[in-house]
Design a protein around this motif. Structure first.
Motif, PDB file in Angstrom:
ATOM      1  N   GLN A   1      -4.079  -2.107 -11.666  1.00 53.34           N
ATOM      2  CA  GLN A   1      -5.264  -2.111 -12.527  1.00 53.34           C
ATOM      3  C   GLN A   1      -5.444  -0.766 -13.224  1.00 53.34           C
ATOM      4  OE1 GLN A   1      -8.593  -3.312 -10.103  1.00 53.34           O
ATOM      5  NE2 GLN A   1      -7.939  -5.446 -10.039  1.00 53.34           N
ATOM      6  N   LEU A   2      -5.034   0.303 -12.567  1.00 52.91           N
ATOM      7  CA  LEU A   2      -5.207   1.642 -13.129  1.00 52.91           C
ATOM      8  C   LEU A   2      -4.088   2.044 -14.101  1.00 52.91           C
ATOM      9  CD1 LEU A   2      -6.314   3.514  -9.908  1.00 52.91           C
ATOM     10  CD2 LEU A   2      -7.736   3.040 -11.909  1.00 52.91           C
TER      11      LEU A   2
ATOM     12  N   ARG B   1       0.842  -1.194   0.000  1.00 51.99           N
ATOM     13  CA  ARG B   1       0.000   0.000   0.000  1.00 51.99           C
ATOM     14  C   ARG B   1       0.871   1.235   0.000  1.00 51.99           C
ATOM     15  NH1 ARG B   1      -0.892   3.655   3.790  1.00 51.99           N
ATOM     16  NH2 ARG B   1      -2.858   4.785   3.819  1.00 51.99           N
TER      17      ARG B   1
ATOM     18  N   GLU C   1      -9.146   6.876   3.212  1.00 53.91           N
ATOM     19  CA  GLU C   1      -9.209   5.735   4.123  1.00 53.91           C
ATOM     20  C   GLU C   1      -9.505   6.158   5.557  1.00 53.91           C
ATOM     21  OE1 GLU C   1      -6.055   2.782   1.895  1.00 53.91           O
ATOM     22  OE2 GLU C   1      -5.305   4.098   3.469  1.00 53.91           O
TER      23      GLU C   1
ATOM     24  N   LYS D   1      -7.883   6.398  -2.360  1.00 56.10           N
ATOM     25  CA  LYS D   1      -9.171   6.448  -1.671  1.00 56.10           C
ATOM     26  C   LYS D   1      -8.970   7.098  -0.315  1.00 56.10           C
ATOM     27  CE  LYS D   1     -10.992   2.168  -3.746  1.00 56.10           C
ATOM     28  NZ  LYS D   1     -10.367   2.432  -4.988  1.00 56.10           N
TER      29      LYS D   1
ATOM     30  N   GLY E   1      -6.523   7.616  -8.232  1.00 57.47           N
ATOM     31  CA  GLY E   1      -6.849   6.288  -7.730  1.00 57.47           C
ATOM     32  C   GLY E   1      -6.750   6.086  -6.232  1.00 57.47           C
TER      33      GLY E   1
ATOM     34  N   VAL F   1      -3.714   3.741  -1.540  1.00 60.17           N
ATOM     35  CA  VAL F   1      -3.998   2.888  -2.696  1.00 60.17           C
ATOM     36  C   VAL F   1      -3.197   1.602  -2.515  1.00 60.17           C
ATOM     37  CG1 VAL F   1      -2.181   3.875  -4.175  1.00 60.17           C
ATOM     38  CG2 VAL F   1      -4.201   2.825  -5.220  1.00 60.17           C
ATOM     39  N   LEU F   2      -3.828   0.484  -2.827  1.00 62.37           N
ATOM     40  CA  LEU F   2      -3.172  -0.812  -2.754  1.00 62.37           C
ATOM     41  C   LEU F   2      -2.451  -1.109  -4.063  1.00 62.37           C
ATOM     42  CD1 LEU F   2      -6.017  -2.877  -1.052  1.00 62.37           C
ATOM     43  CD2 LEU F   2      -4.058  -1.749   0.043  1.00 62.37           C
ATOM     44  N   ARG F   3      -1.404  -1.888  -3.975  1.00 61.11           N
ATOM     45  CA  ARG F   3      -0.612  -2.238  -5.155  1.00 61.11           C
ATOM     46  C   ARG F   3      -1.496  -2.778  -6.282  1.00 61.11           C
ATOM     47  NH1 ARG F   3       4.662  -3.686  -6.507  1.00 61.11           N
ATOM     48  NH2 ARG F   3       5.358  -3.321  -4.366  1.00 61.11           N
ATOM     49  N   GLU F   4      -2.406  -3.719  -5.962  1.00 61.66           N
ATOM     50  CA  GLU F   4      -3.231  -4.319  -7.014  1.00 61.66           C
ATOM     51  C   GLU F   4      -4.204  -3.307  -7.622  1.00 61.66           C
ATOM     52  OE1 GLU F   4      -4.868  -5.848  -3.006  1.00 61.66           O
ATOM     53  OE2 GLU F   4      -2.907  -5.538  -3.893  1.00 61.66           O
ATOM     54  N   GLU F   5      -4.675  -2.358  -6.828  1.00 60.19           N
ATOM     55  CA  GLU F   5      -5.532  -1.294  -7.372  1.00 60.19           C
ATOM     56  C   GLU F   5      -4.733  -0.430  -8.338  1.00 60.19           C
ATOM     57  OE1 GLU F   5      -8.411  -0.668  -3.457  1.00 60.19           O
ATOM     58  OE2 GLU F   5      -6.571   0.524  -3.632  1.00 60.19           O
ATOM     59  N   TRP F   6      -3.499  -0.098  -7.941  1.00 65.00           N
ATOM     60  CA  TRP F   6      -2.630   0.739  -8.785  1.00 65.00           C
ATOM     61  C   TRP F   6      -2.327   0.035 -10.109  1.00 65.00           C
ATOM     62  CZ3 TRP F   6      -1.694   5.696  -8.135  1.00 65.00           C
ATOM     63  CH2 TRP F   6      -0.710   6.298  -8.910  1.00 65.00           C
TER      64      TRP F   6
END
Length: 185
Positions: free
Chosen positions: A177-178, A125, A149, A147, A145, A170-175
């Motif tokens: 995806q963006l 994160r 929190e 959020k 991206g 932002v979490l690594r996997e969210e990043w």
């Protein structure tokens, strides 16, 4: 000079001969201090304290880098460990030249910087902290991206008014995806 290139910006180490130029950038237009945690005391640095502090960090270029826009330095990005043992890293940005605000430079710089940090640090994160008196930073974070929190209500007192501390992340996997991690190279 090698750096982190993304769209119209480059993130890079300071050059040894640009101390005066960067000092003037930081001190000539101090409007940025109205938004960058103004509830903490700020004093314009002396040339010597600048050279021994921020400039040395920018020369090293590990946790702080110069933001260059159209071949001109306009600000800095930074990161710091809240807790390195638990891999809790936070990022920051300062655009010192207010004439450059509103051009998307901060968004580009943060996308490049956050991507670089995810590439080079073993973290899950990325966080940023600001205050409710800086709606531009909140909007910038959300637009790329991040959020909201957390909101610590009325913990920042400034000029007779209470403001909230805002935690974004932002979490690594969210990043991932963006942002295609290869598109910025």
């Amino acid at each position: 000079m090698s750096g982190i290139d993304y769209k119209d910006i480059v993130l890079r180490k300071a050059l040894p001969d640009e101390s005066d130029r960067l000092y003037d950038l930081v001190t000539a237009d101090e409007r940025w201090t109205e938004f960058n945690a103004p509830y903490f005391p700020y004093q314009t640095p002396t040339r010597d304290s600048f050279e021994q502090g921020l400039f040395q960090d920018l020369l090293e270029g590990r946790n702080k880098k110069v933001i260059e826009y159209r071949s001109q330095p306009v600000g800095t990005v930074s990161c710091y460990w809240v807790d390195e043992n638990t891999r809790w890293l936070e990022a920051g940005i300062a655009l010192y030249d207010s004439r450059q605000w509103g051009k998307g430079i901060g968004k580009q710089a943060l996308v490049a910087w956050i991507s670089h940090l995810f590439d080079t640090c073993d973290i899950a994160r990325m966080g940023m902290t600001t205050w409710s008196g800086n709606p531009g930073m909140i909007a910038c974070g959300e637009s790329i991206g991040f959020k909201i929190e957390g909101r610590l209500r009325r913990v920042r007192y400034f000029k007779g008014t209470y403001y909230d501390s805002i935690k974004l992340g932002v979490l690594r996997e969210e990043w991932q995806q963006l942002y295609d991690m290869t598109e910025r190279r």
